[in-house]
Design an enzyme around this catalytic site. Structure first.
Site: not given
Ligand code: ARG
Length: 467
Positions: A156, A277, A283, A290, A325
């Site tokens: 705590h 700072s 500072k 952080e 991605k």
């Molecule tokens: N750039 C696409 C992705 O990252 C690749 C796959 C595309 N597939 C499709 N059926 N259009 O998902």
């Protein structure tokens, strides 16, 4: 029509739609995996006698030339390139002509992108694992350097019981050990080859998937093509791993931010990991810590973002999945900076045992008093109550527990005896916690021995540097 799929279309794609659809500006990161995947696939096509060995060689040479362009940062993205896969195929055509068009036989960008991403991630995981080892090793070396510094242990955020500084620091090394275990475990599910699944239903050209897996270094093959092109579980798992790991580092950062404040002064951050700072000349701010704490939010966001993207998609591949991605890349990039920064902070951290000692409240020995009475035969509950009254008095007269004379203790209980005061030291209290995993010197040394076996790190060098 420059698109891979242009044949069916007679109208142009809307300009904004093109931009919306394109992933090249981020999936260009996959170039190496994409080239490796295509190399293996070209060999696979030759083995299946879809193309001749000579054709495979020409394709391979073309891919090698593209690889050299990437390595030399000379690969040029053109406006029609939708993603890394279409960019590479376009360039291959420019280099080797129509034969380039045979490479995609039986393959879809659906199995291709899944293969590339897994290959990319497997390689990144190796680097992250090494960084985890380094951070753990740095912690262990620091713990050895300050093995016997006793500090307040908190619950705590209130002083609770004395612990070793080394014990506190190693608590984070053990969190990271679990992170390493989790990473190893999830790697098994990353390490599965989807190539040969086609768009969704498989490959009709007798492609030898075992050969492909071997060529690309995958340990297993996906068993269902529909699952293979839509499975993003491995990214979710990785992101959840990344979020947990960041969270551990965030908690370390939080402790160190508190401990480095003026009020605590337990530690001082090296200039290398602090900033100043623009207004206040005095500072020195713990920005490294952080940012470690702050970036945890973005990694947690990547995890929840991807979960939300996946939820509700019908079978199998949908363009939604292209959104997998950026969070993945971001989490990898974030952690691969966070881990070495954390290691640098720990390695250069100055520990101030004097300030730590001065902060320690004798009331942290209250449990010792109760344990003492228990050893003399009093039931723990009664001892707890009685010591509570002693604590009340200590607070009322503003005196530390060790300065009460024996006679004062004996007014509370005649079980208190001459051996009492030698018990009332922080060191004694810490060293009595000698169970496995406890804070005694021997128990902390035992933890260190265990860690040294689990962590790939040059301890001897780090320790001789530190001492
Ligand atoms: N750039 C696409 C992705 O990252 C690749 C796959 C595309 N597939 C499709 N059926 N259009 O998902």
């Amino acid at each position: 029509m420059s698109q891979l799929w242009g044949g069916r279309f007679s109208g142009e794609t809307d300009a904004l739609m093109r931009k919306f659809n394109n992933s090249i500006f981020f999936d260009i990161q996959l170039w190496e995996a994409d080239l490796d995947g295509s190399m293996a696939y070209a060999k696979g096509l030759a083995r299946a006698e879809v193309i001749t060995e000579e054709e495979a060689d020409i394709i391979q040479d073309g891919l090698d030339a593209i690889r050299a362009e990437f390595v030399q940062r000379q690969f040029e993205v053109k406006s029609g390139d939708e993603d890394i896969h279409s960019a590479v195929e376009r360039r291959l055509g420019e280099l080797i002509g129509d034969l380039a068009g045979k490479l995609h036989t039986g393959r879809s960008r659906n199995d291709q992108v899944a293969t590339d991403t897994r290959l990319w991630l497997k390689r990144k995981i190796e680097g992250l694992r090494e960084q985890l080892d380094t951070l753990q090793g740095t912690m262990a070396a620091k713990a050895i350097e300050h093995l016997n510094v006793i500090m307040p242990g908190y619950t705590h955020l209130q002083q609770a019981q004395p612990v070793r500084f080394s014990h506190w620091l190693l608590s984070f090394a053990w969190m990271l050990q679990r992170d390493k275990d989790r990473l190893d475990d999830l790697t098994k599910r990353v390490d599965v080859l989807p190539l040969g699944s086609g768009a969704l239903s498989g490959n009709p050209f007798l492609i030898d998937r075992v050969f492909l897996a071997h060529a690309l270094g995958f340990s297993a093959l996906s068993s269902n093509s529909m699952d293979a092109v839509s499975d993003r579980d491995y990214i979710v798992e990785f992101l959840s791993w990344a979020a947990i790991t960041q969270l551990h580092l965030s908690r370390l950062a939080e402790d160190l931010i508190i401990y480095s404040s003026r009020e605590f002064g337990f530690v001082e951050l090296d200039d290398a990991y602090s900033t100043g700072s623009s207004l206040m000349p005095q500072k020195k701010n713990p920005d490294s810590l952080e940012l470690i704490r702050g970036k945890t939010g973005r990694t947690v966001g990547s995890l929840t973002g991807l979960l939300t993207t996946l939820k509700g998609q019908p079978s199998t591949y949908n363009k939604d999945s292209q959104e997998d991605k950026e969070p993945l890349f971001d989490a990898v990039e974030t952690l691969s900076m966070t881990l070495p920064i954390a290691a640098g902070v720990v390695r250069t951290l100055k520990v101030n045992p004097g300030r730590i000692y001065d902060s320690m409240d004798s009331l942290m020995l209250a449990t010792e008093l109760a344990d003492y009475l228990v050893e003399k035969g009093m039931p723990f509950r009664d001892a707890h109550h009685l010591v509570g009254q002693i604590v009340q008095q200590a607070i009322a007269i503003d005196q530390p527990l060790f300065s009460f004379p024996l006679a004062a203790y004996q007014k509370f209980s005649d079980l208190f005896d001459r051996d009492l005061h030698e018990r009332l030291t922080f060191n004694r209290a810490a060293d009595r916690r000698d169970s496995i995993g406890g804070t005694s010197e021997a128990a902390v040394k035992a933890q260190l021995d265990l860690l040294r076996d689990l962590v790939d790190y040059d301890f001897d060098e780090a320790i001789s540097d530190a001492l």
